[in-house]
Design a protein around this motif. Structure first.
Motif, PDB file in Angstrom:
ATOM      1  N   ARG A 130       0.842  -1.191  -0.050  1.00 53.17           N
ATOM      2  CA  ARG A 130       0.152  -0.009   0.031  1.00 53.17           C
ATOM      3  C   ARG A 130       0.914   1.150   0.012  1.00 53.17           C
ATOM      4  NH1 ARG A 130      -2.458  -3.684  -0.951  1.00 53.17           N
ATOM      5  NH2 ARG A 130      -3.907  -4.670   0.179  1.00 53.17           N
ATOM      6  N   TYR A 131       0.681   2.181  -0.846  1.00 52.33           N
ATOM      7  CA  TYR A 131       1.801   3.022  -1.154  1.00 52.33           C
ATOM      8  C   TYR A 131       1.307   4.229  -2.126  1.00 52.33           C
ATOM      9  CZ  TYR A 131       2.200   0.973  -5.754  1.00 52.33           C
ATOM     10  OH  TYR A 131       2.052   0.190  -6.734  1.00 52.33           O
ATOM     11  N   VAL A 132       1.928   5.178  -2.052  1.00 50.76           N
ATOM     12  CA  VAL A 132       1.928   6.541  -3.064  1.00 50.76           C
ATOM     13  C   VAL A 132       3.051   6.328  -3.811  1.00 50.76           C
ATOM     14  CG1 VAL A 132       1.181   8.867  -3.460  1.00 50.76           C
ATOM     15  CG2 VAL A 132      -0.139   7.616  -1.751  1.00 50.76           C
ATOM     16  N   ALA A 133       2.973   6.412  -5.044  1.00 47.35           N
ATOM     17  CA  ALA A 133       4.354   6.451  -6.018  1.00 47.35           C
ATOM     18  C   ALA A 133       4.306   7.451  -7.167  1.00 47.35           C
ATOM     19  CB  ALA A 133       4.816   5.211  -5.966  1.00 47.35           C
ATOM     20  N   ALA A 134       5.188   7.969  -7.790  1.00 49.81           N
ATOM     21  CA  ALA A 134       5.218   9.019  -8.784  1.00 49.81           C
ATOM     22  C   ALA A 134       6.058   8.153  -9.827  1.00 49.81           C
ATOM     23  CB  ALA A 134       5.626  10.294  -8.617  1.00 49.81           C
ATOM     24  N   VAL A 138       0.421   7.174  -8.617  1.00 47.80           N
ATOM     25  CA  VAL A 138      -0.366   5.876  -8.045  1.00 47.80           C
ATOM     26  C   VAL A 138      -0.576   5.839  -6.739  1.00 47.80           C
ATOM     27  CG1 VAL A 138      -0.401   3.408  -8.227  1.00 47.80           C
ATOM     28  CG2 VAL A 138       0.845   4.814 -10.080  1.00 47.80           C
ATOM     29  N   SER A 139      -1.965   5.908  -6.303  1.00 45.86           N
ATOM     30  CA  SER A 139      -1.951   5.769  -4.783  1.00 45.86           C
ATOM     31  C   SER A 139      -3.175   4.273  -4.647  1.00 45.86           C
ATOM     32  CB  SER A 139      -2.904   6.803  -4.621  1.00 45.86           C
ATOM     33  OG  SER A 139      -2.588   8.180  -4.663  1.00 45.86           O
ATOM     34  N   ILE A 140      -2.536   3.263  -3.786  1.00 44.19           N
ATOM     35  CA  ILE A 140      -2.847   2.083  -3.462  1.00 44.19           C
ATOM     36  C   ILE A 140      -3.218   2.338  -1.867  1.00 44.19           C
ATOM     37  CG2 ILE A 140      -2.900  -0.215  -3.496  1.00 44.19           C
ATOM     38  CD1 ILE A 140      -2.657   0.953  -6.087  1.00 44.19           C
ATOM     39  N   ALA A 141      -4.414   2.471  -1.587  1.00 47.49           N
ATOM     40  CA  ALA A 141      -4.916   2.786  -0.139  1.00 47.49           C
ATOM     41  C   ALA A 141      -4.799   1.288   0.700  1.00 47.49           C
ATOM     42  CB  ALA A 141      -6.161   3.559   0.059  1.00 47.49           C
ATOM     43  N   THR A 142      -4.917   1.943   2.042  1.00 47.90           N
ATOM     44  CA  THR A 142      -4.752   0.580   3.089  1.00 47.90           C
ATOM     45  C   THR A 142      -6.279  -0.248   2.896  1.00 47.90           C
ATOM     46  OG1 THR A 142      -5.468   2.137   4.642  1.00 47.90           O
ATOM     47  CG2 THR A 142      -3.091   1.814   4.561  1.00 47.90           C
ATOM     48  N   ASP A 143      -7.043   0.405   2.467  1.00 47.23           N
ATOM     49  CA  ASP A 143      -8.320  -0.270   2.125  1.00 47.23           C
ATOM     50  C   ASP A 143      -8.615  -0.804   0.956  1.00 47.23           C
ATOM     51  OD1 ASP A 143      -9.015   1.906   0.748  1.00 47.23           O
ATOM     52  OD2 ASP A 143     -10.863   2.573   1.679  1.00 47.23           O
ATOM     53  N   ARG A 144      -7.733  -0.878   0.277  1.00 44.85           N
ATOM     54  CA  ARG A 144      -7.791  -1.440  -1.074  1.00 44.85           C
ATOM     55  C   ARG A 144      -8.219  -0.728  -2.282  1.00 44.85           C
ATOM     56  NH1 ARG A 144      -5.773  -6.846  -1.486  1.00 44.85           N
ATOM     57  NH2 ARG A 144      -5.560  -7.755   0.602  1.00 44.85           N
ATOM     58  N   THR A 145      -8.686   0.508  -1.935  1.00 44.45           N
ATOM     59  CA  THR A 145      -9.262   1.353  -2.994  1.00 44.45           C
ATOM     60  C   THR A 145      -7.919   2.044  -3.630  1.00 44.45           C
ATOM     61  OG1 THR A 145      -9.381   3.371  -1.588  1.00 44.45           O
ATOM     62  CG2 THR A 145     -11.330   2.065  -1.695  1.00 44.45           C
ATOM     63  N   TRP A 146      -7.939   2.582  -4.948  1.00 47.39           N
ATOM     64  CA  TRP A 146      -6.935   2.900  -5.609  1.00 47.39           C
ATOM     65  C   TRP A 146      -7.312   3.762  -6.690  1.00 47.39           C
ATOM     66  CZ3 TRP A 146      -7.369   2.654 -11.037  1.00 47.39           C
ATOM     67  CH2 TRP A 146      -8.510   1.401 -11.312  1.00 47.39           C
ATOM     68  N   ARG A 147      -6.331   4.628  -6.865  1.00 48.33           N
ATOM     69  CA  ARG A 147      -6.348   5.862  -7.779  1.00 48.33           C
ATOM     70  C   ARG A 147      -5.243   5.979  -8.559  1.00 48.33           C
ATOM     71  NH1 ARG A 147      -7.956  12.269  -6.089  1.00 48.33           N
ATOM     72  NH2 ARG A 147      -6.856  13.046  -7.775  1.00 48.33           N
ATOM     73  N   VAL A 148      -5.201   6.377 -10.025  1.00 49.03           N
ATOM     74  CA  VAL A 148      -4.024   6.579 -10.780  1.00 49.03           C
ATOM     75  C   VAL A 148      -4.293   7.844 -11.644  1.00 49.03           C
ATOM     76  CG1 VAL A 148      -2.436   5.762 -12.661  1.00 49.03           C
ATOM     77  CG2 VAL A 148      -3.611   3.872 -11.136  1.00 49.03           C
ATOM     78  N   ASP A 149      -3.731   8.928 -11.276  1.00 37.30           N
ATOM     79  CA  ASP A 149      -3.724  10.123 -12.080  1.00 37.30           C
ATOM     80  C   ASP A 149      -2.755  10.304 -13.156  1.00 37.30           C
ATOM     81  OD1 ASP A 149      -5.311  10.631  -9.649  1.00 37.30           O
ATOM     82  OD2 ASP A 149      -4.274  12.527  -9.299  1.00 37.30           O
ATOM     83  N   ILE A 150      -3.200  10.611 -14.486  1.00 38.15           N
ATOM     84  CA  ILE A 150      -2.377  10.440 -15.723  1.00 38.15           C
ATOM     85  C   ILE A 150      -2.502  11.592 -16.190  1.00 38.15           C
ATOM     86  CG2 ILE A 150      -2.159   9.011 -17.625  1.00 38.15           C
ATOM     87  CD1 ILE A 150      -4.234   7.034 -16.345  1.00 38.15           C
TER      88      ILE A 150
END
Length: 252
Positions: free
Chosen positions: A57-61, A76-88
């Motif tokens: 679970r992390y945030v990475a550029a 890239v954001s992979i949250a601790t509750d397994r939700t995720w978001r990728v900003d492009i």
């Protein structure tokens, strides 16, 4: 000892020599008799790193270098509750619009960013987006992990030379030629010992990790409210037609 008894004893000794109690087969050897070391299974080595990646679970550029176009940023954001978001950056309208693709239990959303606008639900949770609006970058960090872990999916995996900018082990992956709809794009994937993707070379472009990986949020948030709008396509929109000039006819 009778002849029959002697034959019985000899038979038992021969069977014992050929059975599990005999000298174990040394396996393949070199011409000088040295045993040949077993070669590691590339798919197993990759799967081990991907298994670690799936638990992270992390945030990475990242920087995404698209062939024929300039580099774009990806967060890239992979949250601790397994939700995720990728900003492009440049993920829609032929590279002219920035979008976020976000996955939550209720579905997958596309959200224009910079400036923020309303978000549109574009797929059910865990499903792929329609091709016309799909930037595909998000699958590298979510959907394709299960593909790389599933031994039932036909994939060819081989060691690959490290991509420029990373020292992590890299693996070349090819989907099975019999797949009508390949479950993964062919490419090279590089993961470090912590299960973080450090680089990937794919048809959509080359990803490279930039900066430090930081702690994950507890959940991801959408950059705008959910609305029933039309999502943005990935293709460059057609040019606007020239405005029609109205000519006034002279009165007779």
């Amino acid at each position: 000892m009778t002849t029959g008894t002697a034959l019985s004893v000899l038979t038992v000794l021969l069977l014992a020599g050929c059975g599990s109690g005999g000298t174990p087969d040394p396996g393949p050897t070199t011409p000088d008799g040295t045993p040949v070391a077993a070669q590691p299974d590339p798919r197993g080595l990759l799967a081990a790193r991907v298994a670690v990646a799936k638990d992270q679970r992390y945030v990475a550029a990242y920087t995404l270098t698209v062939p024929g176009k300039g580099p774009r940023s990806v967060l890239v954001s992979i949250a601790t509750d397994r939700t995720w978001r990728v900003d492009i950056q440049g993920g829609a309208l032929g590279g002219t619009a920035d979008v976020a693709i976000a996955g939550r239990p209720e579905g997958v959303y596309q959200c224009p960013i910079n400036p923020a606008s309303s978000c549109v639900k574009v797929a059910a949770a865990g499903k792929k987006l329609p091709p016309a609006i799909d930037p595909r970058v998000q699958y590298v960090f979510v959907g394709w992990l299960d593909v790389l872990l599933d031994r039932q999916i036909p994939l060819t995996v081989n060691p690959a030379e490290p991509l420029a900018g990373t020292s992590a082990p890299c693996f070349a992956v090819e989907p099975g030629v019999t797949a009508i709809a390949p479950p993964i794009d062919p490419g090279t994937f590089c993961y470090n010992d912590n299960g973080i993707l450090t680089a990937a070379k794919l048809p959509l472009g080359q990803l490279m990790l930039t900066g430090e990986v930081v702690a994950a949020p507890s959940t991801i948030s959408l950059p705008g409210p959910v609305a029933d709008d039309a999502p943005l396509g990935t293709a460059t929109p057609p040019p606007s037609p020239p405005s029609a000039s109205v000519s006034a006819s002279a009165p007779r």
